[in-house]
Design an enzyme around this catalytic site. Sequence first.
Site, PDB file in Angstrom:
ATOM      1  N   TYR A 114      -9.056   3.494  14.113  1.00  0.00           N
ATOM      2  CA  TYR A 114      -7.832   2.679  14.090  1.00  0.00           C
ATOM      3  C   TYR A 114      -7.769   1.768  15.309  1.00  0.00           C
ATOM      4  CZ  TYR A 114      -2.931   1.495  15.003  1.00  0.00           C
ATOM      5  OH  TYR A 114      -1.775   0.823  15.318  1.00  0.00           O
TER       6      TYR A 114
ATOM      7  N   THR B 226       0.874  -1.173   0.000  1.00  0.00           N
ATOM      8  CA  THR B 226       0.000   0.000   0.000  1.00  0.00           C
ATOM      9  C   THR B 226       0.911   1.222   0.000  1.00  0.00           C
ATOM     10  OG1 THR B 226      -0.013   0.278   2.401  1.00  0.00           O
ATOM     11  CG2 THR B 226      -1.640  -1.277   1.459  1.00  0.00           C
TER      12      THR B 226
ATOM     13  N   ASP C  69      -7.612  20.587  16.279  1.00  0.00           N
ATOM     14  CA  ASP C  69      -7.296  19.319  16.931  1.00  0.00           C
ATOM     15  C   ASP C  69      -7.873  18.148  16.142  1.00  0.00           C
ATOM     16  OD1 ASP C  69      -6.174  17.736  18.841  1.00  0.00           O
ATOM     17  OD2 ASP C  69      -7.413  18.441  20.501  1.00  0.00           O
TER      18      ASP C  69
ATOM     19  N   TYR D 214      11.379  -6.515  -8.624  1.00  0.00           N
ATOM     20  CA  TYR D 214      10.719  -7.801  -8.388  1.00  0.00           C
ATOM     21  C   TYR D 214       9.819  -8.281  -9.512  1.00  0.00           C
ATOM     22  CZ  TYR D 214      12.241  -7.693  -3.564  1.00  0.00           C
ATOM     23  OH  TYR D 214      13.006  -7.693  -2.441  1.00  0.00           O
TER      24      TYR D 214
ATOM     25  N   SER E  32      -2.332   1.857   9.595  1.00  0.00           N
ATOM     26  CA  SER E  32      -1.748   2.211  10.890  1.00  0.00           C
ATOM     27  C   SER E  32      -1.901   3.675  11.306  1.00  0.00           C
ATOM     28  CB  SER E  32      -0.259   1.848  10.885  1.00  0.00           C
ATOM     29  OG  SER E  32       0.438   2.691   9.988  1.00  0.00           O
TER      30      SER E  32
ATOM     31  N   ASP F 283      -2.403  -9.411  -0.766  1.00  0.00           N
ATOM     32  CA  ASP F 283      -3.306  -8.630   0.070  1.00  0.00           C
ATOM     33  C   ASP F 283      -4.017  -9.558   1.049  1.00  0.00           C
ATOM     34  OD1 ASP F 283      -5.355  -7.031   1.084  1.00  0.00           O
ATOM     35  OD2 ASP F 283      -5.618  -5.971  -0.819  1.00  0.00           O
TER      36      ASP F 283
ATOM     37  N   LYS G 296       3.455  10.453  10.094  1.00  0.00           N
ATOM     38  CA  LYS G 296       3.408  10.373  11.550  1.00  0.00           C
ATOM     39  C   LYS G 296       4.218  11.529  12.140  1.00  0.00           C
ATOM     40  CE  LYS G 296       1.242   6.384  11.142  1.00  0.00           C
ATOM     41  NZ  LYS G 296       1.873   5.108  10.902  1.00  0.00           N
TER      42      LYS G 296
ATOM     43  N   THR H  17      -1.197  -2.587  19.334  1.00  0.00           N
ATOM     44  CA  THR H  17      -0.880  -1.252  19.829  1.00  0.00           C
ATOM     45  C   THR H  17      -1.463  -1.024  21.223  1.00  0.00           C
ATOM     46  OG1 THR H  17      -1.439   1.079  19.476  1.00  0.00           O
ATOM     47  CG2 THR H  17      -2.931  -0.496  18.515  1.00  0.00           C
ATOM     48  N   ASP H  18      -0.849  -0.112  21.955  1.00  0.00           N
ATOM     49  CA  ASP H  18      -1.414   0.242  23.276  1.00  0.00           C
ATOM     50  C   ASP H  18      -2.683   1.086  23.133  1.00  0.00           C
ATOM     51  OD1 ASP H  18      -0.301   2.651  22.395  1.00  0.00           O
ATOM     52  OD2 ASP H  18       0.793   3.064  24.255  1.00  0.00           O
ATOM     53  N   GLU H  19      -2.976   1.560  21.908  1.00  0.00           N
ATOM     54  CA  GLU H  19      -4.140   2.441  21.734  1.00  0.00           C
ATOM     55  C   GLU H  19      -5.450   1.702  21.983  1.00  0.00           C
ATOM     56  OE1 GLU H  19      -3.789   5.130  18.379  1.00  0.00           O
ATOM     57  OE2 GLU H  19      -1.605   5.043  18.488  1.00  0.00           O
TER      58      GLU H  19
ATOM     59  N   LYS I  81      -7.916  -2.372  15.677  1.00  0.00           N
ATOM     60  CA  LYS I  81      -6.844  -3.187  16.273  1.00  0.00           C
ATOM     61  C   LYS I  81      -7.372  -3.959  17.481  1.00  0.00           C
ATOM     62  CE  LYS I  81      -3.038  -3.398  15.303  1.00  0.00           C
ATOM     63  NZ  LYS I  81      -2.287  -4.250  14.311  1.00  0.00           N
TER      64      LYS I  81
ATOM     65  N   TYR J 175      -1.410  19.590  16.629  1.00  0.00           N
ATOM     66  CA  TYR J 175      -2.854  19.499  16.845  1.00  0.00           C
ATOM     67  C   TYR J 175      -3.220  20.089  18.206  1.00  0.00           C
ATOM     68  CZ  TYR J 175      -2.744  15.937  13.098  1.00  0.00           C
ATOM     69  OH  TYR J 175      -2.557  15.255  11.912  1.00  0.00           O
TER      70      TYR J 175
HETATM   71  P1  NAD Z   1       3.019   0.851   8.411  1.00  0.00           P
HETATM   72  O1  NAD Z   1       1.775   1.557   8.018  1.00  0.00           O
HETATM   73  O2  NAD Z   1       4.334   1.547   8.308  1.00  0.00           O
HETATM   74  O3  NAD Z   1       3.165  -0.502   7.576  1.00  0.00           O
HETATM   75  C1  NAD Z   1       2.088  -1.354   7.336  1.00  0.00           C
HETATM   76  C2  NAD Z   1       2.491  -2.342   6.265  1.00  0.00           C
HETATM   77  O4  NAD Z   1       1.368  -3.233   6.041  1.00  0.00           O
HETATM   78  C3  NAD Z   1       2.811  -1.697   4.918  1.00  0.00           C
HETATM   79  O5  NAD Z   1       3.986  -2.243   4.380  1.00  0.00           O
HETATM   80  C4  NAD Z   1       1.595  -2.034   4.053  1.00  0.00           C
HETATM   81  O6  NAD Z   1       1.911  -2.144   2.670  1.00  0.00           O
HETATM   82  C5  NAD Z   1       1.162  -3.369   4.642  1.00  0.00           C
HETATM   83  N1  NAD Z   1      -0.256  -3.606   4.408  1.00  0.00           N
HETATM   84  C6  NAD Z   1      -1.289  -2.748   4.639  1.00  0.00           C
HETATM   85  N2  NAD Z   1      -2.457  -3.314   4.242  1.00  0.00           N
HETATM   86  C7  NAD Z   1      -2.156  -4.558   3.799  1.00  0.00           C
HETATM   87  C8  NAD Z   1      -2.933  -5.626   3.281  1.00  0.00           C
HETATM   88  N3  NAD Z   1      -4.252  -5.509   3.131  1.00  0.00           N
HETATM   89  N4  NAD Z   1      -2.315  -6.775   2.931  1.00  0.00           N
HETATM   90  C9  NAD Z   1      -0.964  -6.902   3.083  1.00  0.00           C
HETATM   91  N5  NAD Z   1      -0.176  -5.916   3.533  1.00  0.00           N
HETATM   92  C10 NAD Z   1      -0.766  -4.754   3.897  1.00  0.00           C
HETATM   93  O7  NAD Z   1       2.753   0.344   9.904  1.00  0.00           O
HETATM   94  P2  NAD Z   1       3.751   0.240  11.127  1.00  0.00           P
HETATM   95  O8  NAD Z   1       3.804   1.549  11.809  1.00  0.00           O
HETATM   96  O9  NAD Z   1       5.003  -0.406  10.694  1.00  0.00           O
HETATM   97  O10 NAD Z   1       2.929  -0.754  12.070  1.00  0.00           O
HETATM   98  C11 NAD Z   1       3.068  -2.161  11.920  1.00  0.00           C
HETATM   99  C12 NAD Z   1       2.171  -2.851  12.929  1.00  0.00           C
HETATM  100  O11 NAD Z   1       2.532  -2.462  14.263  1.00  0.00           O
HETATM  101  C13 NAD Z   1       0.694  -2.505  12.778  1.00  0.00           C
HETATM  102  O12 NAD Z   1      -0.051  -3.672  13.017  1.00  0.00           O
HETATM  103  C14 NAD Z   1       0.448  -1.467  13.849  1.00  0.00           C
HETATM  104  O13 NAD Z   1      -0.893  -1.503  14.295  1.00  0.00           O
HETATM  105  C15 NAD Z   1       1.402  -1.929  14.930  1.00  0.00           C
HETATM  106  N6  NAD Z   1       1.905  -0.869  15.818  1.00  0.00           N
HETATM  107  C16 NAD Z   1       2.426   0.278  15.300  1.00  0.00           C
HETATM  108  C17 NAD Z   1       2.940   1.244  16.174  1.00  0.00           C
HETATM  109  C18 NAD Z   1       3.582   2.512  15.666  1.00  0.00           C
HETATM  110  O14 NAD Z   1       3.966   3.367  16.448  1.00  0.00           O
HETATM  111  N7  NAD Z   1       3.770   2.688  14.357  1.00  0.00           N
HETATM  112  C19 NAD Z   1       2.901   1.031  17.559  1.00  0.00           C
HETATM  113  C20 NAD Z   1       2.362  -0.167  18.039  1.00  0.00           C
HETATM  114  C21 NAD Z   1       1.880  -1.118  17.164  1.00  0.00           C
HETATM  115  P1  TYD Z   2       0.882  10.040  15.346  1.00  0.00           P
HETATM  116  O1  TYD Z   2       2.328  10.031  14.987  1.00  0.00           O
HETATM  117  O2  TYD Z   2      -0.127  10.143  14.264  1.00  0.00           O
HETATM  118  O3  TYD Z   2       0.625   8.747  16.247  1.00  0.00           O
HETATM  119  P2  TYD Z   2      -0.684   8.334  17.140  1.00  0.00           P
HETATM  120  O4  TYD Z   2      -1.820   9.196  16.762  1.00  0.00           O
HETATM  121  O5  TYD Z   2      -0.877   6.895  16.746  1.00  0.00           O
HETATM  122  O6  TYD Z   2      -0.251   8.500  18.565  1.00  0.00           O
HETATM  123  O7  TYD Z   2       0.632  11.249  16.341  1.00  0.00           O
HETATM  124  C1  TYD Z   2       1.365  11.379  17.551  1.00  0.00           C
HETATM  125  C2  TYD Z   2       0.807  12.564  18.311  1.00  0.00           C
HETATM  126  O8  TYD Z   2       1.095  13.764  17.570  1.00  0.00           O
HETATM  127  C3  TYD Z   2      -0.705  12.536  18.462  1.00  0.00           C
HETATM  128  O9  TYD Z   2      -1.038  13.104  19.739  1.00  0.00           O
HETATM  129  C4  TYD Z   2      -1.207  13.443  17.352  1.00  0.00           C
HETATM  130  C5  TYD Z   2      -0.105  14.471  17.215  1.00  0.00           C
HETATM  131  N1  TYD Z   2       0.133  15.015  15.858  1.00  0.00           N
HETATM  132  C6  TYD Z   2       0.259  16.391  15.686  1.00  0.00           C
HETATM  133  O10 TYD Z   2       0.149  17.180  16.625  1.00  0.00           O
HETATM  134  N2  TYD Z   2       0.518  16.855  14.420  1.00  0.00           N
HETATM  135  C7  TYD Z   2       0.630  16.021  13.340  1.00  0.00           C
HETATM  136  O11 TYD Z   2       0.842  16.512  12.192  1.00  0.00           O
HETATM  137  C8  TYD Z   2       0.512  14.615  13.556  1.00  0.00           C
HETATM  138  C9  TYD Z   2       0.623  13.652  12.390  1.00  0.00           C
HETATM  139  C10 TYD Z   2       0.276  14.148  14.829  1.00  0.00           C
END
Ligand code: NAD
Ligand code: TYD
Length: 351
Positions: free
Chosen positions: A157, A36, A287, A348, A85, A59, A196, A131-133, A161, A214
């Site tokens: 989200y 994606t 926000d 690939y 995510s 997928d 992010k 996730t902890d969310e 999860k 925000y």
């Molecule tokens: P990311 O969005 O960077 O990566 C997600 C990956 O999943 C991508 O490579 C995407 O191509 C693939 N994907 C999405 N939809 C798909 C589908 N239908 N079929 C196959 N592949 C698909 O996400 P991330 O930040 O690396 O998070 C990875 C995992 O860890 C997630 O499950 C997320 O909920 C969890 N997680 C993330 C965080 C964080 O801070 N980013 C924290 C805790 C847990």
């Molecule tokens: P994010 O990185 O999207 O992670 P999550 O929402 O999963 O915690 O956001 C981290 C924090 O930063 C969240 O409180 C929302 C805030 N935020 C901003 O203030 N500005 C931004 O542009 C983004 C993407 C997030």
Amino acid sequence: MKIIITGGAGFIGSHVVRLFVTKYPEYQILNLDALTYAGNLENLRDIEQAPNYRFVKGDITDQAFVDHLFATEEPDAVIHLAAESHVDRSITDPLAFVKTNVLGTVHLLNAARNLWQPLGYAGKTFYHVSTDEVYGSLEMGPELFTETTAYDPRSPYSASKASSDHFVRAWHHTYHLPVKLSNCSNNYGPNHFPEKLIPLALHRIQQREPIPVYGRGENVRDWLFVKDHATAIDAVFHRGRVGETYNIGGVNEWKNLDLIHLLCDVMDEKTGQPQGSSRQLIKFVTDRAGHDLRYAIDSSKIMQELGWKPSVTFEQGLRQTIDWYLENQQWLNRVTSGQYQDYYRQQYAAR
Ligand code: NAD
Ligand code: TYD
């Protein structure tokens, strides 16, 4: 052992794939990813030729594809990271989150059960990364999420999860699928997609563009270096108990505005900008709808039971991250321009 790692082209998945491919040359690692917008195979350039690594584009929302893959590959284990995510995207397109995070997870559970149940499940593992969310939002204060905190997801989200976590546990209780789960706090580090907060802010500072904060920037997140999340996943996968959940966090809470100030100041120092100049890019914006106030996690179970702990302080991890973004401007340019999506076709598709 053959392990399917889903979502291996994403941010956290790519660090997990690299760790497993390099640390366990005896394992076969199959990276299953739909590519994606969040999937970027350039994240794995350094290991894509490793003899124990393969990529499969597919997928998880397609049950027939998933079933066929499991039947032909016969994996011994799954480490499931593929997901939609980003909370902001879940607010504008919740259905995509239900499809991938809920339905996709159930497809994988079905396929794993169909393959492993007739074999008695011996030596098999289905590891779900979450996730902890899912625990909802904390007030300011000392309270932390533990493994027994009641689920209270509040964004599309986190609801998706939470739902997937429930399905994983249901497959354990109903069909005895050997599952493991972990719920982690916010990650940061190299290869983080610039939607992010941390990579977005670093990118905006480099471009001298506004940094959107925000609300009033009062929300609190607990940040963990992504490579430490990968080592925690390694610990849970190998030593975690079947049917158990492990919380993973950095004991590292930051108010968003304080974090942005720190990023601005380190960037000023590293790029030779006058001290304080990047802070002027901060722009307070509307926000996020339903913005969770605070996440904070108690990691004592994984630390005590599995002996895991983070390898870097926040100061060290953040400096490594900033250095990585400064040294890898091309990665960021290719992601923001969309060019990274050509990499799969070039590397690939013709094979
Ligand atoms: P990311 O969005 O960077 O990566 C997600 C990956 O999943 C991508 O490579 C995407 O191509 C693939 N994907 C999405 N939809 C798909 C589908 N239908 N079929 C196959 N592949 C698909 O996400 P991330 O930040 O690396 O998070 C990875 C995992 O860890 C997630 O499950 C997320 O909920 C969890 N997680 C993330 C965080 C964080 O801070 N980013 C924290 C805790 C847990
Ligand atoms: P994010 O990185 O999207 O992670 P999550 O929402 O999963 O915690 O956001 C981290 C924090 O930063 C969240 O409180 C929302 C805030 N935020 C901003 O203030 N500005 C931004 O542009 C983004 C993407 C997030």
